[in-house]
Design a protein around this motif. Structure first.
Motif, PDB file in Angstrom:
ATOM      1  N   CYS A  37       0.842  -1.193   0.000  1.00  0.00           N
ATOM      2  CA  CYS A  37       0.000   0.000   0.000  1.00  0.00           C
ATOM      3  C   CYS A  37       0.881   1.249   0.000  1.00  0.00           C
ATOM      4  O   CYS A  37       2.068   1.180   0.323  1.00  0.00           O
ATOM      5  N   SER A  39       0.969   3.584   2.090  1.00  0.00           N
ATOM      6  CA  SER A  39       1.545   3.850   3.416  1.00  0.00           C
ATOM      7  C   SER A  39       2.714   2.902   3.700  1.00  0.00           C
ATOM      8  O   SER A  39       3.673   3.282   4.380  1.00  0.00           O
ATOM      9  N   HIS A  59      -0.886  -4.981   5.982  1.00  0.00           N
ATOM     10  CA  HIS A  59      -2.202  -4.768   6.604  1.00  0.00           C
ATOM     11  C   HIS A  59      -3.333  -5.046   5.617  1.00  0.00           C
ATOM     12  O   HIS A  59      -4.487  -5.053   5.980  1.00  0.00           O
ATOM     13  N   GLU A  60      -2.976  -5.291   4.335  1.00  0.00           N
ATOM     14  CA  GLU A  60      -3.968  -5.664   3.322  1.00  0.00           C
ATOM     15  C   GLU A  60      -3.652  -7.091   2.944  1.00  0.00           C
ATOM     16  O   GLU A  60      -2.647  -7.332   2.288  1.00  0.00           O
ATOM     17  N   GLU A 144      -9.456  -4.292   2.003  1.00  0.00           N
ATOM     18  CA  GLU A 144      -9.068  -3.249   2.970  1.00  0.00           C
ATOM     19  C   GLU A 144      -9.019  -1.864   2.311  1.00  0.00           C
ATOM     20  O   GLU A 144      -9.703  -0.940   2.767  1.00  0.00           O
TER      21      GLU A 144
HETATM   22 ZN   LIG Z   1      -3.265   0.424   3.072  1.00  0.00          ZN
END
Ligand SMILES: [Zn+2]
Ligand SMILES: [Zn+2]
Length: 339
Positions: A37, A39, A59-60, A144
């Motif tokens: 991502c 981030s 986190h995805e 996400e």
């Molecule tokens: Zn993300």
């Protein structure tokens, strides 16, 4: 099991660690896909304001349940799942008032707590989201960021019948613009400075795209939305230029949602915010209900995510994925890691 750790700027190492144990209230997930991502990329260059080294990113992601704790009833071995990666305290003011997504002590899995860049991850059952059959592991890993888009769109309030401008055609911009459309907006315009990214927007069914390097944004707004211009603006980049565009072009008395993550502090004209009664509204992540809506939109293809997938890398080649992104910045949207 094998774990990938971002230990310092642009340095990812692999290490061998014990498989996580599955708590009574947890499920153990064998990771299948991880999405990289924006981030994560900020963090990789040491430029994310809220992520520090060392960190196991991811986190995805999506995966398969391989173990369930004693108190888990809704999941069984073999289930295909994704995760809402929000670890919250349940005690602070936002948590006590239903806004756990902005918890004072929020830790995001893969940002402030170990993420999915490892072969297995144990997660509390409340955070685990079953994937419907129609959603492959690829699509599951994109749930996400789609939920980010749904939440951002809903921060504008009721958008049925409205004309909305989305600034930025990165993955979040494209997903947000599709969410805006799926929630019933009358017209959606999306901008970027890359024709490539705008073409991907079009593949996702976003038919009005503007390259702001070549076309004047003010004129484009008049041409597509008419003299009353946009009813709301969503900023999905996180740069001074795009916030300034939003503030300059917002119609008096309208709302601007800020979704972009800022690598540095922008200088913008707050005089316009005062004089034109603009409202700047932040948007962080999502809530459980945004996940539910995002699943439905992906399932019904109101949100298309496939055109966003630029490349796949094997977990062993995780560091190469970042090199690829660096070398193909202009032609990369979402890169997935396959296990
Ligand atoms: Zn993300
Ligand atoms: Zn809290």
């Amino acid at each position: 099991m094998k774990q990938a750790v971002l230990i310092s700027k642009q340095k990812i190492i692999f290490r061998e660690v014990p498989r996580p144990t599955c708590g009574q209230n947890q499920v153990l997930i064998k990771i299948k896909r991880v999405g990289i991502c924006g981030s994560d990329i900020h963090a990789y260059y040491g430029q994310h304001p809220y992520i520090s080294f060392p960190i196991v990113q991811g986190h995805e992601f999506s995966g398969e349940v391989v173990e369930v704790g004693k108190e888990v009833q809704n999941f069984k071995i073999g289930d295909r799942v994704t995760v809402r990666p929000q670890l919250t305290c349940g005690q602070c003011y936002p948590c006590r008032h239903g806004n756990y997504h902005i918890c004072n002590n929020l830790k995001v899995i893969g940002c402030q707590a170990d993420g999915a860049a490892q072969e297995y991850l144990a997660v509390d059952q409340e955070l685990v989201v079953p994937l419907p059959d129609e959603l492959s592991y690829d699509l599951g890993a994109l749930l996400e960021p789609s939920a980010v888009g749904v939440h951002a769109a809903r921060r504008l309030g009721e958008i049925k019948g409205k004309k909305i401008l989305v600034l930025g055609s990165g993955p979040i911009g494209i997903l947000t613009a599709q969410a805006v459309k799926a929630l019933g907006a009358d017209r959606v315009m999306i901008t970027d400075i890359s024709d490539y990214r705008l073409r991907v927007s079009q593949e996702c069914g976003l038919d009005f795209t503007v390259n702001v390097k070549k076309t004047d944004l003010g004129q484009a707004l008049q041409a597509y939305f008419g003299p009353d211009s946009a009813d709301g603006i969503i900023e999905c980049v996180g740069t001074e230029d795009t916030v300034e565009q939003a503030i300059e072009h917002a119609r008096k008395g309208t709302d601007i949602v800020i979704v972009g993550v800022f690598g540095s502090n922008p200088r913008v004209n707050l005089g316009f915010v005062q004089d034109r009664e603009l409202r700047l509204i932040g948007s962080l992540m999502y809530k459980e209900e945004d996940y539910e809506v995002a699943i439905e939109f992906i399932r019904s293809q109101k949100i298309k995510v496939k055109p966003l997938i630029s490349a796949h890398f094997k977990f062993e080649d995780y560091p190469q994925a970042y090199k690829y992104i660096e070398q193909n910045k202009e032609r990369t949207l979402k890169v997935l890691i396959d296990f």
